[in-house]
Design a protein around this motif. Structure first.
Motif, PDB file in Angstrom:
ATOM      1  N   ASN A 110       0.703  -1.021   0.026  1.00  0.00           N
ATOM      2  CA  ASN A 110       0.006  -0.064  -0.060  1.00  0.00           C
ATOM      3  C   ASN A 110       0.967   0.976  -0.011  1.00  0.00           C
ATOM      4  O   ASN A 110       0.422   2.237  -0.513  1.00  0.00           O
ATOM      5  CB  ASN A 110      -0.907  -0.008   1.240  1.00  0.00           C
ATOM      6  N   SER A 111       1.954   1.391   0.803  1.00  0.00           N
ATOM      7  CA  SER A 111       2.784   2.647   0.708  1.00  0.00           C
ATOM      8  C   SER A 111       3.317   2.648  -0.570  1.00  0.00           C
ATOM      9  O   SER A 111       3.500   3.772  -0.862  1.00  0.00           O
ATOM     10  CB  SER A 111       3.921   2.061   1.876  1.00  0.00           C
ATOM     11  N   ILE A 112       3.852   1.427  -1.223  1.00  0.00           N
ATOM     12  CA  ILE A 112       4.595   1.839  -2.684  1.00  0.00           C
ATOM     13  C   ILE A 112       3.180   2.077  -3.544  1.00  0.00           C
ATOM     14  O   ILE A 112       3.638   3.073  -4.508  1.00  0.00           O
ATOM     15  CB  ILE A 112       5.111   0.528  -3.246  1.00  0.00           C
ATOM     16  N   ARG A 113       2.195   1.723  -3.466  1.00  0.00           N
ATOM     17  CA  ARG A 113       1.309   2.103  -4.430  1.00  0.00           C
ATOM     18  C   ARG A 113       0.863   3.775  -3.983  1.00  0.00           C
ATOM     19  O   ARG A 113       0.529   4.390  -5.181  1.00  0.00           O
ATOM     20  CB  ARG A 113      -0.203   1.185  -4.225  1.00  0.00           C
ATOM     21  N   ASP A 114       0.891   3.959  -2.939  1.00  0.00           N
ATOM     22  CA  ASP A 114       0.724   5.487  -2.575  1.00  0.00           C
ATOM     23  C   ASP A 114       1.565   6.401  -3.060  1.00  0.00           C
ATOM     24  O   ASP A 114       1.475   7.257  -3.839  1.00  0.00           O
ATOM     25  CB  ASP A 114       0.404   5.806  -1.051  1.00  0.00           C
ATOM     26  N   ARG A 115       2.986   5.974  -3.200  1.00  0.00           N
ATOM     27  CA  ARG A 115       4.158   6.742  -3.610  1.00  0.00           C
ATOM     28  C   ARG A 115       3.973   6.902  -5.285  1.00  0.00           C
ATOM     29  O   ARG A 115       4.128   7.668  -5.793  1.00  0.00           O
ATOM     30  CB  ARG A 115       5.329   6.183  -3.391  1.00  0.00           C
ATOM     31  N   VAL A 116       3.670   5.554  -5.868  1.00  0.00           N
ATOM     32  CA  VAL A 116       3.540   5.601  -7.236  1.00  0.00           C
ATOM     33  C   VAL A 116       2.427   6.332  -7.752  1.00  0.00           C
ATOM     34  O   VAL A 116       2.765   7.246  -8.667  1.00  0.00           O
ATOM     35  CB  VAL A 116       3.274   4.174  -7.727  1.00  0.00           C
ATOM     36  N   GLU A 117       1.259   6.321  -7.019  1.00  0.00           N
ATOM     37  CA  GLU A 117       0.093   7.478  -7.196  1.00  0.00           C
ATOM     38  C   GLU A 117       0.511   8.880  -7.128  1.00  0.00           C
ATOM     39  O   GLU A 117       0.193   9.826  -7.975  1.00  0.00           O
ATOM     40  CB  GLU A 117      -1.035   7.054  -6.576  1.00  0.00           C
ATOM     41  N   GLU A 118       1.392   9.171  -6.189  1.00  0.00           N
ATOM     42  CA  GLU A 118       1.982  10.548  -6.031  1.00  0.00           C
ATOM     43  C   GLU A 118       2.626  10.896  -6.934  1.00  0.00           C
ATOM     44  O   GLU A 118       2.556  12.154  -7.397  1.00  0.00           O
ATOM     45  CB  GLU A 118       2.483  10.556  -4.523  1.00  0.00           C
ATOM     46  N   PHE A 119       3.524  10.069  -7.351  1.00  0.00           N
ATOM     47  CA  PHE A 119       4.431  10.423  -8.421  1.00  0.00           C
ATOM     48  C   PHE A 119       4.047  10.526  -9.700  1.00  0.00           C
ATOM     49  O   PHE A 119       4.411  11.388 -10.554  1.00  0.00           O
ATOM     50  CB  PHE A 119       5.649   9.500  -8.620  1.00  0.00           C
ATOM     51  N   SER A 120       2.674   9.901 -10.021  1.00  0.00           N
ATOM     52  CA  SER A 120       2.231   9.865 -11.280  1.00  0.00           C
ATOM     53  C   SER A 120       1.208  11.003 -11.555  1.00  0.00           C
ATOM     54  O   SER A 120       0.651  11.045 -12.762  1.00  0.00           O
ATOM     55  CB  SER A 120       1.625   8.273 -11.774  1.00  0.00           C
ATOM     56  N   SER A 121       0.748  11.492 -10.314  1.00  0.00           N
ATOM     57  CA  SER A 121      -0.302  12.592 -10.447  1.00  0.00           C
ATOM     58  C   SER A 121       0.375  13.919 -10.778  1.00  0.00           C
ATOM     59  O   SER A 121       1.268  14.342 -10.796  1.00  0.00           O
ATOM     60  CB  SER A 121      -0.905  13.009  -8.973  1.00  0.00           C
TER      61      SER A 121
END
Length: 75
Positions: free
Chosen positions: A64-75
């Motif tokens: 979940n932490s990795i998913r959140d970071r990926v979403e943060e960078f792709s936004s």
């Protein structure tokens, strides 16, 4: 596998084998010995299940932490 994991695995194996041998060579009735071994097996099984569940929870948190970071960078 790291050295620490190897050492902990060897230690746990030694404790288990020592415990079983101690129970087997203890002067007790066969039925009592079998009950002690069965109880030890149940405790070990429960302990392993708890560790597996903790590991799954930790991995889910990391995912979940990795998913959140990926979403943060792709936004």
């Amino acid at each position: 596998m790291t050295n620490t994991n190897k050492i902990l695995t060897a230690l746990a194996t030694g404790i288990i084998v020592g415990g079983v041998l101690g129970v087997l060579f203890a002067p007790d009735k066969g039925e009592n010995t079998r009950n002690k071994i069965a109880e030890g097996g149940r405790k070990l099984s429960d302990s392993l299940k708890d560790k597996m569940n903790q590991g799954k929870e930790k991995l889910a948190g990391m995912r979940n932490s990795i998913r959140d970071r990926v979403e943060e960078f792709s936004s």
